[in-house]
Design an enzyme around this catalytic site. Structure first.
Site, PDB file in Angstrom:
ATOM      1  N   ASP A  71       0.871  -1.162  -0.007  1.00 45.40           N
ATOM      2  CA  ASP A  71       0.012  -0.033  -0.011  1.00 45.40           C
ATOM      3  C   ASP A  71       1.021   1.348   0.120  1.00 45.40           C
ATOM      4  O   ASP A  71       2.116   1.291   0.791  1.00 45.40           O
ATOM      5  CB  ASP A  71      -0.864  -0.053   1.254  1.00 45.40           C
ATOM      6  CG  ASP A  71      -2.082   0.811   1.028  1.00 45.40           C
ATOM      7  OD1 ASP A  71      -2.575   0.842  -0.203  1.00 45.40           O
ATOM      8  OD2 ASP A  71      -2.395   1.733   1.974  1.00 45.40           O
ATOM      9  N   PHE A 154       3.857   7.794 -12.713  1.00 45.16           N
ATOM     10  CA  PHE A 154       2.467   7.761 -12.839  1.00 45.16           C
ATOM     11  C   PHE A 154       2.333   8.460 -11.624  1.00 45.16           C
ATOM     12  O   PHE A 154       2.798   9.004 -10.884  1.00 45.16           O
ATOM     13  CB  PHE A 154       1.952   6.497 -12.841  1.00 45.16           C
ATOM     14  CG  PHE A 154       2.254   5.668 -11.553  1.00 45.16           C
ATOM     15  CD1 PHE A 154       3.511   4.867 -11.339  1.00 45.16           C
ATOM     16  CD2 PHE A 154       1.378   5.728 -10.488  1.00 45.16           C
ATOM     17  CE1 PHE A 154       3.646   4.603 -10.034  1.00 45.16           C
ATOM     18  CE2 PHE A 154       1.605   4.880  -9.298  1.00 45.16           C
ATOM     19  CZ  PHE A 154       2.869   4.340  -8.959  1.00 45.16           C
ATOM     20  N   TYR A 156       1.271  11.078  -9.013  1.00 44.49           N
ATOM     21  CA  TYR A 156       1.734  12.260  -8.481  1.00 44.49           C
ATOM     22  C   TYR A 156       3.152  12.519  -8.866  1.00 44.49           C
ATOM     23  O   TYR A 156       3.727  13.485  -8.552  1.00 44.49           O
ATOM     24  CB  TYR A 156       1.527  12.324  -6.967  1.00 44.49           C
ATOM     25  CG  TYR A 156       0.107  12.397  -6.294  1.00 44.49           C
ATOM     26  CD1 TYR A 156      -0.707  13.161  -6.682  1.00 44.49           C
ATOM     27  CD2 TYR A 156      -0.368  10.801  -6.050  1.00 44.49           C
ATOM     28  CE1 TYR A 156      -2.095  12.987  -6.408  1.00 44.49           C
ATOM     29  CE2 TYR A 156      -1.728  10.636  -5.525  1.00 44.49           C
ATOM     30  CZ  TYR A 156      -2.531  12.013  -5.653  1.00 44.49           C
ATOM     31  OH  TYR A 156      -3.982  11.754  -5.263  1.00 44.49           O
ATOM     32  N   ASP A 157       3.720  11.546  -9.502  1.00 42.54           N
ATOM     33  CA  ASP A 157       5.085  11.862  -9.793  1.00 42.54           C
ATOM     34  C   ASP A 157       5.461  13.200 -10.553  1.00 42.54           C
ATOM     35  O   ASP A 157       6.571  13.979 -10.159  1.00 42.54           O
ATOM     36  CB  ASP A 157       5.773  10.576 -10.670  1.00 42.54           C
ATOM     37  CG  ASP A 157       6.093   9.452 -10.255  1.00 42.54           C
ATOM     38  OD1 ASP A 157       6.554   9.350  -8.856  1.00 42.54           O
ATOM     39  OD2 ASP A 157       5.913   8.453 -10.716  1.00 42.54           O
ATOM     40  N   LYS A 177      14.379   5.463 -10.541  1.00 40.80           N
ATOM     41  CA  LYS A 177      13.487   5.380  -9.648  1.00 40.80           C
ATOM     42  C   LYS A 177      13.421   4.375  -8.951  1.00 40.80           C
ATOM     43  O   LYS A 177      13.086   4.330  -7.600  1.00 40.80           O
ATOM     44  CB  LYS A 177      11.915   5.787 -10.673  1.00 40.80           C
ATOM     45  CG  LYS A 177      10.974   6.089  -9.496  1.00 40.80           C
ATOM     46  CD  LYS A 177       9.650   6.384 -10.195  1.00 40.80           C
ATOM     47  CE  LYS A 177       8.674   6.302  -9.051  1.00 40.80           C
ATOM     48  NZ  LYS A 177       7.150   5.847  -9.503  1.00 40.80           N
ATOM     49  N   HIS A 182      10.290   4.918  -2.659  1.00 45.03           N
ATOM     50  CA  HIS A 182       9.809   4.379  -1.530  1.00 45.03           C
ATOM     51  C   HIS A 182       9.426   2.543  -1.741  1.00 45.03           C
ATOM     52  O   HIS A 182       9.794   1.891  -1.067  1.00 45.03           O
ATOM     53  CB  HIS A 182       8.574   4.779  -1.378  1.00 45.03           C
ATOM     54  CG  HIS A 182       7.452   5.079  -2.344  1.00 45.03           C
ATOM     55  ND1 HIS A 182       7.828   5.629  -3.638  1.00 45.03           N
ATOM     56  CD2 HIS A 182       6.020   4.981  -2.722  1.00 45.03           C
ATOM     57  CE1 HIS A 182       6.620   5.946  -4.605  1.00 45.03           C
ATOM     58  NE2 HIS A 182       5.926   5.308  -4.064  1.00 45.03           N
ATOM     59  N   ARG A 183       8.913   2.427  -3.020  1.00 44.82           N
ATOM     60  CA  ARG A 183       8.672   1.015  -3.313  1.00 44.82           C
ATOM     61  C   ARG A 183       9.951   0.098  -3.571  1.00 44.82           C
ATOM     62  O   ARG A 183       9.967  -1.043  -3.011  1.00 44.82           O
ATOM     63  CB  ARG A 183       7.734   0.859  -4.587  1.00 44.82           C
ATOM     64  CG  ARG A 183       6.842  -0.400  -4.842  1.00 44.82           C
ATOM     65  CD  ARG A 183       5.942  -0.321  -5.972  1.00 44.82           C
ATOM     66  NE  ARG A 183       4.939   0.622  -5.609  1.00 44.82           N
ATOM     67  CZ  ARG A 183       4.772   1.557  -5.925  1.00 44.82           C
ATOM     68  NH1 ARG A 183       5.492   2.358  -6.822  1.00 44.82           N
ATOM     69  NH2 ARG A 183       3.566   2.551  -5.684  1.00 44.82           N
TER      70      ARG A 183
HETATM   71  P1  IMP Z   1      -2.011   1.925  -4.235  1.00 46.49           P
HETATM   72  O1  IMP Z   1      -0.802   1.626  -3.446  1.00 46.49           O
HETATM   73  O2  IMP Z   1      -1.841   0.940  -5.604  1.00 46.49           O
HETATM   74  O3  IMP Z   1      -2.952   1.922  -3.556  1.00 46.49           O
HETATM   75  O4  IMP Z   1      -1.479   3.208  -4.754  1.00 46.49           O
HETATM   76  C1  IMP Z   1      -1.586   4.295  -3.794  1.00 46.49           C
HETATM   77  C2  IMP Z   1      -1.425   5.690  -4.709  1.00 46.49           C
HETATM   78  O5  IMP Z   1      -0.471   6.605  -4.293  1.00 46.49           O
HETATM   79  C3  IMP Z   1      -1.278   5.727  -6.366  1.00 46.49           C
HETATM   80  O6  IMP Z   1      -2.723   5.375  -7.088  1.00 46.49           O
HETATM   81  C4  IMP Z   1      -0.730   6.833  -6.549  1.00 46.49           C
HETATM   82  O7  IMP Z   1      -1.828   7.995  -6.479  1.00 46.49           O
HETATM   83  C5  IMP Z   1       0.281   7.085  -5.320  1.00 46.49           C
HETATM   84  N1  IMP Z   1       1.302   6.899  -5.557  1.00 46.49           N
HETATM   85  C6  IMP Z   1       2.008   5.867  -4.988  1.00 46.49           C
HETATM   86  N2  IMP Z   1       3.404   5.754  -5.418  1.00 46.49           N
HETATM   87  C7  IMP Z   1       3.389   6.538  -6.311  1.00 46.49           C
HETATM   88  C8  IMP Z   1       4.638   6.809  -7.332  1.00 46.49           C
HETATM   89  O8  IMP Z   1       5.702   6.192  -7.338  1.00 46.49           O
HETATM   90  N3  IMP Z   1       4.590   7.674  -8.033  1.00 46.49           N
HETATM   91  C9  IMP Z   1       3.369   8.570  -8.019  1.00 46.49           C
HETATM   92  N4  IMP Z   1       2.221   8.311  -7.100  1.00 46.49           N
HETATM   93  C10 IMP Z   1       2.290   7.354  -6.300  1.00 46.49           C
END
Ligand code: IMP
Length: 200
Positions: A71, A154, A156-157, A177, A182-183
């Protein structure tokens, strides 16, 4: 020990990144689709940890496999951590990121650079068939820019500015990236935890 790991995401972009980082674990990494699973999971937790654990446990219970789930989201300090766990749902799930990003820029109008601090957060949970759960968290610090920049990434990048690199995360190569994000950090941390559990 484990020859199969399910990563509970339907996002193929994320799966690419995940497979790359977890490749040398040896286990086969399956997406929900690969595993033939189609289930709706209510992400009703109040923290990234809660949501990741809810997802991982739900899929583990349905499959009895080792399941990972993530998440993630954007926390803006000036907005007291918004959009946070609601990042995907902010202004509505189907609203374009052009609109979401412009809205956040507008809400920070006149706010000086030193108060525009923000971070992307990612938590990955691992749910084991015996009921144990581990989590790992990764973050990347930046500031909210004054306009959208870049075509990569993608979400908010385009508004997530990295002062030390002089670019937004939408202007980084995928490799860079993965290295900074974070990921990427959360994936490498959970990989270490799995290796400690004897999964390689
Ligand atoms: P989820 O983890 O798939 O629920 O998504 C979380 C949301 O956080 C995404 O849809 C984006 O809006 C935002 N988000 C998470 N990681 C990123 C990133 O690496 N870049 C830009 N937006 C992010």
């Amino acid at each position: 020990m484990s020859d199969k790991i399910i990563f509970a995401t339907g996002n193929e972009g994320k799966m690419k990144e995940i497979r790359l980082i977890l490749a040398d674990l040896g286990a086969e990494i399956l997406s929900l689709k690969d595993a033939g699973i189609d289930m709706e999971i209510a992400e009703d937790g109040k923290t990234f940890e809660e949501n990741a654990v809810i997802k991982a446990k739900a899929v583990m219970k349905a499959t009895r496999a080792l399941v990972l789930a993530d998440d993630s989201g954007l926390e803006i300090d000036y907005l007291h951590g918004e959009p946070g766990v609601y990042s995907a749902r902010y202004l509505g799930e189907d609203t374009s990121y052009r609109i979401k990003n412009q809205n956040l820029i507008d809400r920070l109008e006149g706010v000086p650079e030193e108060e525009r601090t923000a971070r992307f957060v990612c938590v990955i949970a691992a749910a084991f068939p015996d009921g144990r759960v581990l989590t790992a968290r990764g973050t990347i610090e930046g500031i909210i820019g004054y306009e959208e920049r870049g075509e990569g990434g993608f979400g908010y990048d385009p508004i997530f500015w990295l002062p030390e690199y002089g670019c937004s995360t939408a202007e980084l190569t995928m490799e860079k990236k993965n290295e900074l994000s974070h990921r990427g950090k959360a994936l490498r941390a959970i990989k270490k935890e799995l290796e400690r559990e004897g999964i390689r």
